[in-house]
Design an enzyme around this catalytic site. Structure first.
Site, PDB file in Angstrom:
ATOM      1  N   LYS A  36      -1.379  -8.031  -4.291  1.00  0.00           N
ATOM      2  CA  LYS A  36      -2.197  -6.824  -4.163  1.00  0.00           C
ATOM      3  C   LYS A  36      -1.300  -5.598  -4.130  1.00  0.00           C
ATOM      4  O   LYS A  36      -0.417  -5.498  -3.279  1.00  0.00           O
ATOM      5  CB  LYS A  36      -3.037  -6.899  -2.883  1.00  0.00           C
ATOM      6  CG  LYS A  36      -3.893  -5.665  -2.619  1.00  0.00           C
ATOM      7  CD  LYS A  36      -4.607  -5.804  -1.276  1.00  0.00           C
ATOM      8  CE  LYS A  36      -5.397  -4.577  -0.910  1.00  0.00           C
ATOM      9  NZ  LYS A  36      -5.962  -4.658   0.457  1.00  0.00           N
TER      10      LYS A  36
ATOM     11  N   HIS B 274       0.840  -1.195   0.000  1.00  0.00           N
ATOM     12  CA  HIS B 274       0.000   0.000   0.000  1.00  0.00           C
ATOM     13  C   HIS B 274       0.879   1.250   0.000  1.00  0.00           C
ATOM     14  O   HIS B 274       1.768   1.379   0.833  1.00  0.00           O
ATOM     15  CB  HIS B 274      -0.911   0.029   1.229  1.00  0.00           C
ATOM     16  CG  HIS B 274      -1.767  -1.178   1.378  1.00  0.00           C
ATOM     17  ND1 HIS B 274      -1.295  -2.350   1.933  1.00  0.00           N
ATOM     18  CD2 HIS B 274      -3.062  -1.401   1.035  1.00  0.00           C
ATOM     19  CE1 HIS B 274      -2.277  -3.246   1.924  1.00  0.00           C
ATOM     20  NE2 HIS B 274      -3.345  -2.708   1.390  1.00  0.00           N
TER      21      HIS B 274
END
Length: 218
Positions: free
Chosen positions: A139, A112
């Protein structure tokens, strides 16, 4: 095209909200760091596959304890049989943690960036590192500073057609990438159970996202 997969993020102990969106989603994410006490009881009542996540503050989460306690709580979720466990790529002793997880669940390795969207070359390197570390699902979540950032995160999915990748940008400018992520090959996309229960900036509700896909006939 298969129906786009939606993962509803659970951020509190409202089991009725979870049940109300269950017919519209494919899986849930149980955010241990946001739910706090009572997350185990809630997880026991989730009737669809779910992801165990205990997000660190440095990557946008709300965990307030030590790193040792964070990982201990996350690995403790394995007793409740999650389908997937989310681990940040930057986590220390990553190999050891992954080996424990993969004995009982699939491993999602996440990255992230709360400030910006890195160059596409950098994001490709991140996915390569996730794959080489043993990720079942990769991700990469960034923050959109301009519209073109949507194109970069979506391109990343196309660059790894044989891998399971989730990539989108947070923030108001990243709205488009959230909608398109599963339409260009992303494994699934995250959505909130209702307005006001978003786990990240720019997150769309389950019902709104499903309506959008109905309009698009996908």
């Amino acid at each position: 095209m298969k129906r786009p997969k939606i993962c509803a993020v659970i951020v509190n102990n409202d089991i009725e909200a979870v049940r109300s969106v269950a017919p519209l989603v494919d899986l849930f994410e149980v955010r241990i760091d946001l739910i706090g006490e009572g997350w185990r009881e809630l997880a026991k009542n989730v009737k669809k596959p779910w992801i165990a996540t205990n997000r660190s503050a440095s990557e946008g989460g709300n965990w307030r304890g030590s790193e040792f306690q964070r990982i201990k709580e996350l690995l403790g979720a394995l007793e409740l049989k999650p389908a997937i466990v989310d681990i940040e790529l930057a986590t220390e002793n990553l190999g050891e943690i992954i080996s424990q997880v993969k004995k009982r669940a699939r491993c999602l390795l996440s990255y992230h960036n709360l400030d910006a969207t890195p160059p596409i070359e950098k994001m490709r390197e991140i996915v390569q590192k996730q794959l080489s570390s043993g990720a079942d699902i990769c991700k990469v979540v960034t923050t959109a500073q301009k519209f073109e950032d949507n194109l970069s995160v979506l391109q990343l999915i196309s660059d790894f057609p044989k891998a399971r990748v989730i990539s989108f940008a947070m923030g108001a400018l990243g709205y488009v990438s959230r909608i398109l992520c599963p339409l260009v090959g992303g494994e699934f996309i995250y959505a909130s159970t209702e307005v006001g229960k978003e786990s990240a900036s720019g997150q769309i509700t389950v019902r709104d996202l499903r309506k959008i896909y109905e309009v698009l006939k996908v």
